[in-house]
Enzyme design. Structure first.
Site, PDB file in Angstrom:
ATOM      1  N   GLY A  59      93.335  40.404  29.713  1.00 17.29           N
ATOM      2  CA  GLY A  59      92.510  41.592  29.555  1.00 17.29           C
ATOM      3  C   GLY A  59      91.965  41.914  28.184  1.00 17.29           C
ATOM      4  O   GLY A  59      91.141  42.827  28.065  1.00 17.29           O
TER       5      GLY A  59
ATOM      6  N   GLU B  16      98.339  36.362  29.895  1.00 18.34           N
ATOM      7  CA  GLU B  16      97.421  35.449  30.580  1.00 18.34           C
ATOM      8  C   GLU B  16      95.993  35.689  30.138  1.00 18.34           C
ATOM      9  O   GLU B  16      95.171  36.221  30.897  1.00 18.34           O
ATOM     10  CB  GLU B  16      97.531  35.674  32.093  1.00 18.34           C
ATOM     11  CG  GLU B  16      98.915  35.413  32.629  1.00 18.34           C
ATOM     12  CD  GLU B  16      99.171  36.133  33.937  1.00 18.34           C
ATOM     13  OE1 GLU B  16      98.367  36.978  34.353  1.00 18.34           O
ATOM     14  OE2 GLU B  16     100.206  35.852  34.546  1.00 18.34           O
TER      15      GLU B  16
ATOM     16  N   GLY C 238      92.205  35.110  29.549  1.00 21.83           N
ATOM     17  CA  GLY C 238      91.150  34.252  30.087  1.00 21.83           C
ATOM     18  C   GLY C 238      89.907  34.422  29.239  1.00 21.83           C
ATOM     19  O   GLY C 238      89.546  33.597  28.406  1.00 21.83           O
TER      20      GLY C 238
ATOM     21  N   TYR D  71      78.085  44.026  37.584  1.00 20.67           N
ATOM     22  CA  TYR D  71      78.748  45.070  36.777  1.00 20.67           C
ATOM     23  C   TYR D  71      77.820  45.752  35.768  1.00 20.67           C
ATOM     24  O   TYR D  71      78.267  46.615  35.020  1.00 20.67           O
ATOM     25  CB  TYR D  71      79.905  44.480  35.937  1.00 20.67           C
ATOM     26  CG  TYR D  71      80.775  43.462  36.612  1.00 20.67           C
ATOM     27  CD1 TYR D  71      81.593  43.803  37.678  1.00 20.67           C
ATOM     28  CD2 TYR D  71      80.823  42.154  36.140  1.00 20.67           C
ATOM     29  CE1 TYR D  71      82.417  42.854  38.265  1.00 20.67           C
ATOM     30  CE2 TYR D  71      81.643  41.207  36.716  1.00 20.67           C
ATOM     31  CZ  TYR D  71      82.443  41.562  37.794  1.00 20.67           C
ATOM     32  OH  TYR D  71      83.254  40.625  38.364  1.00 20.67           O
TER      33      TYR D  71
ATOM     34  N   ARG E 282      76.917  38.517  36.464  1.00 24.74           N
ATOM     35  CA  ARG E 282      77.664  39.652  35.899  1.00 24.74           C
ATOM     36  C   ARG E 282      76.814  40.898  35.669  1.00 24.74           C
ATOM     37  O   ARG E 282      77.309  42.013  35.773  1.00 24.74           O
ATOM     38  CB  ARG E 282      78.425  39.241  34.626  1.00 24.74           C
ATOM     39  CG  ARG E 282      79.500  38.173  34.914  1.00 24.74           C
ATOM     40  CD  ARG E 282      80.438  37.923  33.742  1.00 24.74           C
ATOM     41  NE  ARG E 282      81.309  39.040  33.486  1.00 24.74           N
ATOM     42  CZ  ARG E 282      81.151  39.910  32.512  1.00 24.74           C
ATOM     43  NH1 ARG E 282      80.163  39.769  31.651  1.00 24.74           N
ATOM     44  NH2 ARG E 282      81.994  40.907  32.374  1.00 24.74           N
TER      45      ARG E 282
ATOM     46  N   CYS F 107      65.159  35.123  44.775  1.00 23.15           N
ATOM     47  CA  CYS F 107      64.394  36.064  45.582  1.00 23.15           C
ATOM     48  C   CYS F 107      65.242  37.303  45.780  1.00 23.15           C
ATOM     49  O   CYS F 107      65.836  37.504  46.855  1.00 23.15           O
ATOM     50  CB  CYS F 107      64.040  35.437  46.907  1.00 23.15           C
ATOM     51  SG  CYS F 107      62.973  34.043  46.667  1.00 23.15           S
TER      52      CYS F 107
HETATM   53  N1  LLP Z   1      95.863  37.666  34.829  1.00 21.95           N
HETATM   54  C1  LLP Z   1      95.515  38.215  36.006  1.00 21.95           C
HETATM   55  C2  LLP Z   1      96.544  38.445  37.015  1.00 21.95           C
HETATM   56  C3  LLP Z   1      94.181  38.559  36.254  1.00 21.95           C
HETATM   57  O1  LLP Z   1      93.855  39.111  37.423  1.00 21.95           O
HETATM   58  C4  LLP Z   1      93.194  38.303  35.267  1.00 21.95           C
HETATM   59  C5  LLP Z   1      91.793  38.616  35.511  1.00 21.95           C
HETATM   60  C6  LLP Z   1      93.599  37.699  34.060  1.00 21.95           C
HETATM   61  C7  LLP Z   1      94.936  37.413  33.877  1.00 21.95           C
HETATM   62  C8  LLP Z   1      92.627  37.361  32.971  1.00 21.95           C
HETATM   63  O2  LLP Z   1      92.027  38.484  32.424  1.00 21.95           O
HETATM   64  P1  LLP Z   1      91.065  38.313  31.141  1.00 21.95           P
HETATM   65  O3  LLP Z   1      91.921  37.953  29.963  1.00 21.95           O
HETATM   66  O4  LLP Z   1      90.080  37.254  31.450  1.00 21.95           O
HETATM   67  O5  LLP Z   1      90.424  39.643  31.008  1.00 21.95           O
HETATM   68  N2  LLP Z   1      84.982  38.745  37.047  1.00 21.95           N
HETATM   69  C9  LLP Z   1      85.258  39.807  36.100  1.00 21.95           C
HETATM   70  C10 LLP Z   1      86.635  39.662  35.523  1.00 21.95           C
HETATM   71  C11 LLP Z   1      87.703  39.671  36.583  1.00 21.95           C
HETATM   72  C12 LLP Z   1      89.071  39.525  35.996  1.00 21.95           C
HETATM   73  C13 LLP Z   1      90.051  39.275  37.071  1.00 21.95           C
HETATM   74  N3  LLP Z   1      91.380  39.070  36.621  1.00 21.95           N
HETATM   75  C14 LLP Z   1      84.215  39.780  34.996  1.00 21.95           C
HETATM   76  O6  LLP Z   1      83.308  38.946  35.060  1.00 21.95           O
HETATM   77  O7  LLP Z   1      84.253  40.615  34.089  1.00 21.95           O
END
Ligand code: LLP
Length: 434
Positions: free
Chosen positions: A250, A292, A294, A336, A332, A363
């Site tokens: 996050g 975690e 991402g 969003y 995105r 389209c």
């Molecule tokens: N761990 C869990 C259990 C998660 O559900 C997520 C993201 C992460 C880690 C990684 O979070 P990060 O560090 O990437 O913020 N599609 C959306 C984002 C969805 C995130 C879902 N879960 C977007 O494009 O903003």
């Protein structure tokens, strides 16, 4: 520190450069739309995380790359080499990680609806830890472990009731969530009791994920406190002491100038301090700590290149620049309203005197990459547009709407470029059709 590309734009011969390379030349060489990923930057981000975890949380605590952000063979190889664990959410991610040679004993398997087939597949492939979302899953994993005569490591996903102040679709830690079992309602307690009764499950600890693109000041510190108070409660009630705490992902990334800047090392040191204090206060042993990440690992390492197909000026209304990709490679904004920093890469040194919406080729009127972008009024068909910070949740969320093939992905490293994912062909588009 995670920075925004606009903090530090560089150019060569009037062209935007990325990872030291001329983006217009890359577009010429590989075609557009094109995903670029700066491998050096990804590795640097991994090292920021692994070094900070070692420094603040000690051996055994580690970052697990949330591979949903961008999942392809090359990224799993990088994660293996950088000593990162991974978070996977589907048999598909497990399959790709395995195909890349990733050691799946280092994988944590998430998801709120794992089928029996998913669970069996994860066992077959030696996934290290199941993060159980609900009671049905606990029972199903126990049944599979019993069938195989093994003991399976599990964590329980808990919803701590924290509002991360991010947008609704990616806010997951509140009580009313499809993910996890809530502390507040007593359901988290029930799932712990259930898990502790299972002979083939080893409960290693608790997991939560409060949301994504989080900048709010003390969200993680407050979450650590809620989670450890819950852990202390479980110790009192069941004599169970956790060995691992996983706070999910996050950390926010700046997409535009006005977004915050997140200092990963500093935030982790603050979390470590809170964990230390709360464990001392509650008289509970300090668990291993995982997160975690991402987006914060890959987003800023990415850029997407497009070719302009048309420009349209509607007097008294708006101006449009249409590009040869769009919501198919980056949904995105459509989903969003996400902000992006965009440039006309082939005219990077020219004055920006025209406000436009950058729109895709689908389209669908909602196929917009970004509104209110300032570009040079000389922009025309054939120019290259760069959309920055697209390394997370772009390729991962791409689609073949309108039968538009997925772009290629190119990795940039040490001044060299190489294909990591080939461009989809038209034949690929009907490969499974009978
Ligand atoms: N761990 C869990 C259990 C998660 O559900 C997520 C993201 C992460 C880690 C990684 O979070 P990060 O560090 O990437 O913020 N599609 C959306 C984002 C969805 C995130 C879902 N879960 C977007 O494009 O903003």
């Amino acid at each position: 520190m995670i920075t925004n590309i606009a903090d530090n734009i560089s150019s060569k011969d009037g062209h935007l450069t990325f990872a030291g390379q001329d983006t217009v030349e890359l577009a010429k060489k590989y075609g557009t739309p094109l995903y670029l990923l700066d491998e050096d930057k990804i590795r640097e981000n991994c090292r920021t995380y692994t070094a900070a975890f070692k420094k603040y949380f000690g051996e055994g605590s580690r970052p697990l790359y949330a591979s949903k952000a961008n999942s392809f063979k090359g990224i799993y190889r990088i994660m293996q080499e950088e000593g990162m664990g991974i978070d996977v959410v589907s048999p598909g991610e497990i399959y790709v990680a395995k195909a890349a040679g990733y050691d799946l004993s280092q994988a944590y398997f998430h998801g709120n609806c794992k089928t029996d087939a998913d669970i069996a597949f994860a066992f077959d492939n030696g996934v290290g830890v199941f993060v159980a979302d609900n009671q049905e899953e606990v029972i199903a994993v126990e049944a599979e472990a019993a069938k195989r005569g093994v003991k399976q490591r599990v964590m329980i996903r808990v919803t701590p009731g924290i509002d991360p102040h991010t947008y609704e679709a990616i806010s997951t830690g509140k009580v009313d969530s499809k993910f996890g079992s809530a502390v507040e309602t007593g359901q988290a307690d029930e799932i712990v009791a259930l898990t502790l009764k299972q002979p083939h499950l080893e409960l290693v600890g608790f997991h939560c994920h409060v949301g994504s693109q989080v900048f709010a000041e003390d969200v993680y510190e407050r979450t650590v406190i809620v989670m450890m108070e819950f852990a202390a409660d479980m110790k009192r009630k069941y004599g169970y002491e956790l060995t691992e705490l996983d706070l999910g992902g996050g950390f926010g990334v700046p997409y535009v100038d006005t977004d915050g800047r997140f200092d990963i090392d500093q935030k982790l040191s603050e979390i470590a301090k809170t964990l230390e204090d709360v464990c001392a206060r509650l008289g509970i042993r300090k668990p291993l700590y995982h997160m975690e990440p991402g987006r914060s690992v890959v987003a800023a390492a990415g850029m997407t290149l497009y070719t302009v197909g048309s420009t349209k000026r509607i007097p008294g209304y708006k101006n449009y620049v249409a590009i040869d990709g769009g919501m198919t490679d980056n949904p995105r904004y459509a989903l969003y309203g996400s902000k992006y920093t965009c440039f006309v890469a082939s005219r990077i040194d020219e004055q920006k005197d025209l406000e436009v919406s950058i729109v895709g080729r689908c389209c669908e009127s909602g196929d917009i990459i970004q509104r209110d972008v300032m570009v040079p009024s000389t922009v025309q068909r054939g120019d290259i547009v760069a959309v920055c910070t697209t390394g997370a949740y772009n390729y991962a969320m791409a689609s073949n709407y309108n039968k538009i093939p997925y772009p290629a992905m190119v990795l940039l490293k040490d001044g060299e470029s190489k294909i990591a994912i080939k461009r989809q062909s038209y034949a690929d588009l009907c490969m499974n059709d009978v």
